[in-house]
Design a protein around this motif. Structure first.
Motif, PDB file in Angstrom:
ATOM      1  N   SER A  22       1.295  -4.581  -2.820  1.00  9.85           N
ATOM      2  CA  SER A  22       1.814  -5.695  -3.606  1.00  9.85           C
ATOM      3  C   SER A  22       3.310  -5.860  -3.409  1.00  9.85           C
ATOM      4  N   ARG A  23       4.022  -4.775  -3.260  1.00  9.66           N
ATOM      5  CA  ARG A  23       5.460  -4.869  -2.992  1.00  9.66           C
ATOM      6  C   ARG A  23       5.687  -5.610  -1.666  1.00  9.66           C
ATOM      7  N   ALA A  61       4.975  -9.296  -2.140  1.00 11.22           N
ATOM      8  CA  ALA A  61       6.084  -9.969  -2.814  1.00 11.22           C
ATOM      9  C   ALA A  61       7.252 -10.176  -1.861  1.00 11.22           C
ATOM     10  N   ARG A  62       7.524  -9.190  -1.031  1.00 13.38           N
ATOM     11  CA  ARG A  62       8.591  -9.334  -0.025  1.00 13.38           C
ATOM     12  C   ARG A  62       8.325 -10.528   0.866  1.00 13.38           C
ATOM     13  N   ARG A 100      11.279  -4.222   2.182  1.00 14.58           N
ATOM     14  CA  ARG A 100      10.570  -3.850   0.966  1.00 14.58           C
ATOM     15  C   ARG A 100      11.484  -3.126  -0.009  1.00 14.58           C
ATOM     16  N   ILE A 123      12.765  -5.113  -3.020  1.00  9.86           N
ATOM     17  CA  ILE A 123      11.814  -5.600  -4.032  1.00  9.86           C
ATOM     18  C   ILE A 123      11.657  -4.549  -5.122  1.00  9.86           C
ATOM     19  N   PHE A 153      10.097  -3.684  -8.815  1.00  4.44           N
ATOM     20  CA  PHE A 153       9.131  -4.114  -9.821  1.00  4.44           C
ATOM     21  C   PHE A 153       9.755  -3.999 -11.216  1.00  4.44           C
ATOM     22  N   SER A 159       5.182 -12.522 -12.526  1.00  2.00           N
ATOM     23  CA  SER A 159       3.830 -12.677 -12.003  1.00  2.00           C
ATOM     24  C   SER A 159       3.016 -13.689 -12.806  1.00  2.00           C
ATOM     25  N   VAL A 213       9.282  -9.283 -10.449  1.00  2.00           N
ATOM     26  CA  VAL A 213      10.016  -8.824  -9.271  1.00  2.00           C
ATOM     27  C   VAL A 213      11.480  -9.192  -9.414  1.00  2.00           C
ATOM     28  N   TYR A 240      14.528  -9.266  -6.750  1.00  2.00           N
ATOM     29  CA  TYR A 240      15.061  -9.095  -5.395  1.00  2.00           C
ATOM     30  C   TYR A 240      16.568  -8.922  -5.497  1.00  2.00           C
ATOM     31  N   GLU A 278      12.937   2.219 -10.811  1.00  3.46           N
ATOM     32  CA  GLU A 278      11.576   2.170 -11.345  1.00  3.46           C
ATOM     33  C   GLU A 278      11.221   3.494 -12.020  1.00  3.46           C
ATOM     34  N   ALA A 325       0.661  -4.589 -11.278  1.00  7.51           N
ATOM     35  CA  ALA A 325       1.430  -4.683 -10.035  1.00  7.51           C
ATOM     36  C   ALA A 325       0.508  -4.787  -8.832  1.00  7.51           C
TER      37      ALA A 325
END
Length: 413
Positions: free
Chosen positions: A80-81, A84-85, A93, A96, A98, A231, A242, A244, A281, A290
């Motif tokens: 998922s990371r 999202a990237r 990555r 990114i 969470f 999300s 996310v 960034y 995190e 996630a």
């Protein structure tokens, strides 16, 4: 009324609607008409199934275990990371992070980058149309540091860039701007805002909570320094988002929270922190939601943002045209570049009364200040009625909204 159509430029809306089980329910004995998508989108069956599948087959803590379930859960989490990237075109990555959502992403930057870099007399610029989550963290930071918070004014939903240019100076350290207004639907010219800020030596954070589902996001092309989104506004689960950040900025920032996962080594005397993205995190993350974020992003990508955007823009134009025909209705925010949000007030009628009467007909709209009280003050109103459209909404539903409004006004006036 204009003839309704549920197939637009290759987008089969009826087929899409069948993938959202919540749309099949009734409210107050009426079929649900869900026009509160700017608050949160409904979830497609593939997202619901993916969440059930995770907890049924893969539930385990991530990164720290060597057993099969832990390795499988970690793979889903990190996939998922990567998704999202790709979705926002970050360069790596490691950029990114969470979070629980856009709000936590903005707070993370305020509490880490802000506390390290903002000093007395420095200036931070936001806009008059910000959500509270992009106002309050900076107010807290400025009060703590003796810095100054300034706002770019707007007129009828359009930011005044000439006034923005006047606000920029060598004292400006950060510009934090909403990409799309949740209250008005305005798409702000973030490319120009970012360029001007960088020329003044300032960094830029973009609040992408409302833009990520509608617009094609490329953080490298934008050249923003930070970008945050949630999300649950992109057809995914709540509780995951996310942040960034450009890698060199994130590497220089202190941790947001302390605990497990964000450490490399702990002794009683000193702690060394983990590499990106894990430095930010701490603790057991929201693994299930996630992991399912990937499913939601892939769902949006497969349908195609361009086709969805065309459909949503048609709904916006259709609804706006019909609303303007109702006596006493005033559209709030008439920017030429908007996403599918129409916000309006009605003479002599409180927005909440309209919201209640529409709900009695199964129509869900949002009423109030939309966590944008300073913007409402600019307009001299307590709030608006907001209808926000998604890929699964139809012109037939807009017709129901108009009929509902007309019947409500007969009761109230």
């Amino acid at each position: 009324m204009i003839e309704s159509n549920t197939i637009t430029k290759g987008l089969d809306v009826q087929a899409i609607r069948q993938q959202f089980p919540a749309l099949n329910r009734q409210v107050k004995g009426q079929p649900l008409v869900y026009f509160d998508n700017a608050a949160t989108t409904q979830k497609p069956q593939v997202v619901i199934d993916a969440l059930v599948d995770y907890y049924t087959n893969y539930n385990a803590n991530v990164h720290r275990g060597i057993h099969t379930l832990a390795e499988e859960a970690t793979a889903l989490f990190e996939a998922s990371r990567n998704a999202a990237r790709q979705f926002i075109n970050a360069s790596s990555r490691e950029e990114i992070i969470f979070t629980r959502g856009t709000t936590e992403g903005i707070n993370l930057v305020a509490y880490t980058w802000g506390r390290k870099n903002i000093k007395a007399g420095d200036e931070i610029i936001i806009t008059e149309m910000e959500h509270h989550s992009n106002i309050v963290p900076w107010q807290i930071l400025c009060e703590e540091k003796g810095a100054v918070l300034k706002m770019i004014p707007q007129r009828d939903g359009v930011l005044l860039l000439d006034e923005y240019k006047k606000l920029l100076s060598s004292k400006t350290k950060l510009v934090s701007v909403v990409h799309v207004s949740n209250a008005l639907g305005t798409v702000n010219p973030v490319e120009d805002i970012i360029t001007l800020a960088h020329q003044a030596g300032a960094l830029v954070l973009v609040d992408g909570a409302q833009s990520t589902v509608h617009l094609d996001i490329d953080v490298q092309a934008l050249d923003c320094d930070f970008f945050a989104f949630s999300s649950h506004k992109v057809y995914g689960p709540t509780g995951i988002g996310v942040l960034y950040g450009k890698k060199h900025l994130l590497e220089a920032m202190p941790p947001f929270q302390g605990g497990g996962e964000m450490i490399k080594e702990v002794t009683l005397e000193k702690t060394t922190y983990a590499d990106l993205p894990y430095k930010f995190e701490a603790g057991t993350p929201n693994i299930g939601d996630a992991a399912v974020l990937k499913t939601a992003l892939e769902f949006v990508t497969k349908i195609g943002k361009e086709k969805v955007r065309h459909h949503e823009n048609e709904l916006l134009a259709y609804a706006t045209g019909l609303l303007k025909q109702i006596p006493g209705v005033t559209i709030i925010g008439n920017a030429p570049n908007k996403v599918s949000v129409v916000s309006f007030v009605i003479d002599k009628v409180h927005p909440q009364d309209i919201g209640i009467l529409l709900d009695n007909r199964g129509i869900a709209v949002r009423t109030g200040h939309h966590c944008a009280q300073p913007l409402m003050v600019c307009y001299g109103i307590p709030g608006t009625i907001r209808a926000s459209f998604a890929m699964y909404n139809t012109k037939e539903e807009v017709d129901k909204l108009i009929v509902g409004l007309e019947k409500a006004l007969k009761m109230l006036l």
